[in-house]
Design a protein around this motif. Sequence first.
Motif, PDB file in Angstrom:
ATOM      1  N   VAL A  59       7.029  26.632  -3.668  1.00 45.00           N
ATOM      2  CA  VAL A  59       6.286  27.397  -4.662  1.00 45.00           C
ATOM      3  C   VAL A  59       4.785  27.173  -4.499  1.00 45.00           C
ATOM      4  O   VAL A  59       3.981  28.123  -4.514  1.00 45.00           O
ATOM      5  N   TRP A  60       4.402  25.917  -4.337  1.00 43.51           N
ATOM      6  CA  TRP A  60       2.989  25.581  -4.152  1.00 43.51           C
ATOM      7  C   TRP A  60       2.450  26.256  -2.895  1.00 43.51           C
ATOM      8  O   TRP A  60       1.341  26.820  -2.893  1.00 43.51           O
ATOM      9  N   MET A  61       3.218  26.220  -1.816  1.00 39.66           N
ATOM     10  CA  MET A  61       2.812  26.852  -0.567  1.00 39.66           C
ATOM     11  C   MET A  61       2.586  28.345  -0.763  1.00 39.66           C
ATOM     12  O   MET A  61       1.623  28.923  -0.240  1.00 39.66           O
ATOM     13  N   THR A  62       3.465  28.987  -1.534  1.00 37.34           N
ATOM     14  CA  THR A  62       3.344  30.426  -1.762  1.00 37.34           C
ATOM     15  C   THR A  62       2.058  30.755  -2.507  1.00 37.34           C
ATOM     16  O   THR A  62       1.340  31.698  -2.150  1.00 37.34           O
ATOM     17  N   VAL A  63       1.748  29.973  -3.531  1.00 36.11           N
ATOM     18  CA  VAL A  63       0.515  30.187  -4.284  1.00 36.11           C
ATOM     19  C   VAL A  63      -0.700  29.985  -3.381  1.00 36.11           C
ATOM     20  O   VAL A  63      -1.657  30.778  -3.395  1.00 36.11           O
ATOM     21  N   TYR A  64      -0.648  28.928  -2.574  1.00 33.84           N
ATOM     22  CA  TYR A  64      -1.754  28.643  -1.653  1.00 33.84           C
ATOM     23  C   TYR A  64      -1.952  29.799  -0.674  1.00 33.84           C
ATOM     24  O   TYR A  64      -3.081  30.265  -0.457  1.00 33.84           O
ATOM     25  N   HIS A  65      -0.862  30.273  -0.072  1.00 32.76           N
ATOM     26  CA  HIS A  65      -0.975  31.355   0.907  1.00 32.76           C
ATOM     27  C   HIS A  65      -1.399  32.664   0.255  1.00 32.76           C
ATOM     28  O   HIS A  65      -2.108  33.476   0.872  1.00 32.76           O
ATOM     29  N   PHE A  66      -0.993  32.880  -0.991  1.00 33.64           N
ATOM     30  CA  PHE A  66      -1.418  34.091  -1.694  1.00 33.64           C
ATOM     31  C   PHE A  66      -2.934  34.065  -1.888  1.00 33.64           C
ATOM     32  O   PHE A  66      -3.615  35.074  -1.681  1.00 33.64           O
ATOM     33  N   CYS A  67      -3.468  32.910  -2.265  1.00 38.73           N
ATOM     34  CA  CYS A  67      -4.917  32.778  -2.411  1.00 38.73           C
ATOM     35  C   CYS A  67      -5.620  32.957  -1.063  1.00 38.73           C
ATOM     36  O   CYS A  67      -6.686  33.594  -0.982  1.00 38.73           O
ATOM     37  N   ARG A 106     -13.056  24.355   4.930  1.00 36.53           N
ATOM     38  CA  ARG A 106     -13.946  23.216   4.687  1.00 36.53           C
ATOM     39  C   ARG A 106     -13.992  22.743   3.232  1.00 36.53           C
ATOM     40  O   ARG A 106     -14.351  21.602   2.984  1.00 36.53           O
ATOM     41  N   ASP A 107     -13.654  23.577   2.300  1.00 40.26           N
ATOM     42  CA  ASP A 107     -13.707  23.199   0.890  1.00 40.26           C
ATOM     43  C   ASP A 107     -12.589  22.202   0.583  1.00 40.26           C
ATOM     44  O   ASP A 107     -11.408  22.519   0.756  1.00 40.26           O
ATOM     45  N   PRO A 108     -12.920  20.980   0.127  1.00 41.34           N
ATOM     46  CA  PRO A 108     -11.890  19.977  -0.161  1.00 41.34           C
ATOM     47  C   PRO A 108     -10.836  20.451  -1.156  1.00 41.34           C
ATOM     48  O   PRO A 108      -9.686  19.999  -1.104  1.00 41.34           O
ATOM     49  N   PHE A 109     -11.209  21.348  -2.058  1.00 40.47           N
ATOM     50  CA  PHE A 109     -10.239  21.862  -3.024  1.00 40.47           C
ATOM     51  C   PHE A 109      -9.054  22.497  -2.309  1.00 40.47           C
ATOM     52  O   PHE A 109      -7.903  22.375  -2.750  1.00 40.47           O
ATOM     53  N   THR A 112      -8.561  22.211   1.370  1.00 43.06           N
ATOM     54  CA  THR A 112      -8.075  21.389   2.484  1.00 43.06           C
ATOM     55  C   THR A 112      -7.151  20.271   1.998  1.00 43.06           C
ATOM     56  O   THR A 112      -6.157  19.943   2.661  1.00 43.06           O
ATOM     57  N   TRP A 113      -7.463  19.686   0.830  1.00 46.63           N
ATOM     58  CA  TRP A 113      -6.596  18.641   0.305  1.00 46.63           C
ATOM     59  C   TRP A 113      -5.272  19.209  -0.187  1.00 46.63           C
ATOM     60  O   TRP A 113      -4.230  18.545  -0.102  1.00 46.63           O
ATOM     61  N   GLN A 114      -5.300  20.439  -0.691  1.00 43.34           N
ATOM     62  CA  GLN A 114      -4.035  21.075  -1.069  1.00 43.34           C
ATOM     63  C   GLN A 114      -3.153  21.284   0.157  1.00 43.34           C
ATOM     64  O   GLN A 114      -1.938  21.039   0.118  1.00 43.34           O
ATOM     65  N   ARG A 115      -3.768  21.741   1.237  1.00 39.39           N
ATOM     66  CA  ARG A 115      -2.989  21.929   2.469  1.00 39.39           C
ATOM     67  C   ARG A 115      -2.381  20.611   2.928  1.00 39.39           C
ATOM     68  O   ARG A 115      -1.200  20.551   3.304  1.00 39.39           O
ATOM     69  N   THR A 116      -3.178  19.543   2.894  1.00 37.52           N
ATOM     70  CA  THR A 116      -2.667  18.232   3.298  1.00 37.52           C
ATOM     71  C   THR A 116      -1.482  17.812   2.439  1.00 37.52           C
ATOM     72  O   THR A 116      -0.470  17.316   2.945  1.00 37.52           O
ATOM     73  N   ALA A 117      -1.582  18.035   1.142  1.00 36.74           N
ATOM     74  CA  ALA A 117      -0.506  17.658   0.232  1.00 36.74           C
ATOM     75  C   ALA A 117       0.749  18.484   0.484  1.00 36.74           C
ATOM     76  O   ALA A 117       1.870  17.963   0.494  1.00 36.74           O
ATOM     77  N   ILE A 118       0.575  19.785   0.701  1.00 35.81           N
ATOM     78  CA  ILE A 118       1.726  20.663   0.934  1.00 35.81           C
ATOM     79  C   ILE A 118       2.437  20.283   2.232  1.00 35.81           C
ATOM     80  O   ILE A 118       3.665  20.168   2.280  1.00 35.81           O
ATOM     81  N   VAL A 119       1.672  20.090   3.305  1.00 36.16           N
ATOM     82  CA  VAL A 119       2.277  19.708   4.588  1.00 36.16           C
ATOM     83  C   VAL A 119       2.952  18.341   4.473  1.00 36.16           C
ATOM     84  O   VAL A 119       4.034  18.120   5.026  1.00 36.16           O
ATOM     85  N   SER A 120       2.328  17.421   3.748  1.00 37.84           N
ATOM     86  CA  SER A 120       2.925  16.099   3.558  1.00 37.84           C
ATOM     87  C   SER A 120       4.274  16.212   2.860  1.00 37.84           C
ATOM     88  O   SER A 120       5.245  15.551   3.252  1.00 37.84           O
ATOM     89  N   LEU A 121       4.344  17.045   1.838  1.00 42.95           N
ATOM     90  CA  LEU A 121       5.615  17.241   1.139  1.00 42.95           C
ATOM     91  C   LEU A 121       6.660  17.870   2.060  1.00 42.95           C
ATOM     92  O   LEU A 121       7.836  17.484   2.040  1.00 42.95           O
TER      93      LEU A 121
END
Length: 231
Positions: free
Chosen positions: A2-10, A25-28, A30-39
């Motif tokens: 679900v989180w991935m879908t919201v991220y990709h929609f944005c 480059r925006d940490p807001f 890039t850190w979400q991507r890191t968290a999603i991939v980690s999960l």
Amino acid sequence: MVWMTVYHFCFDLDHFGLIDQDFYRDPFWTWQRTAIVSLFLFTAGLSQAVAVHQGQSWSRFWKRWAQVAGAALLVTAGSLVMFPNSFIYFGVLHGIAVMLIVVRLTAGWGFWLWPLGALAIAAKFAAPLAIAAVPVLEVLNGPALNWLGLISRLPRTEDYVPLIPWLGVMWWGVAAGRWALQHQPHWLGSSDAAASGWKQPLVVLGRWSLSYYLLHQPVLLAGLTLWMTTR
């Protein structure tokens, strides 16, 4: 998922110029991507622990592996059309395909998966220092070897999930799964309980995660394209 879908929609909204965000480059973001991939990778490792515990045969493993590897090739082909200058050649599915083999072969290493995972993650931060100190290691930044992740600069690609540090995350997923199966098996739930009530849609999404991963972006892009042309 679900989180991935919201991220990709944005991300798609930005791609169509409907919002203005820096996903690279925006940490807001890039850190979400890191968290999603980690999960993603932690869960993949957890799943492998369960599969090994349940006695999954090598033939069944290779059947599932072929699906992941085939899907990775589809991602490369699709991204080559959409992003010819930054297509995906070693994204999350490519990384998972390679890491699954490593994880399967090392699933029985028990406690050692924890320090090995930490070492793999630490290697990400040590690699730039090593390359700066030993110039001949610059070859690790090239396309032939940068899938290892021992780099000092990021390659130009829309998705990049190399072995280092991500194998460490998957190793931790295996270690956590084996610990849970031994000490707290109820944490992983049962198929009947997990498929009831409000959890059912999430369980279905998890069971069809690969198909959903492949289809969600084309659906989002098609929907936004249709909306853009008809508004």
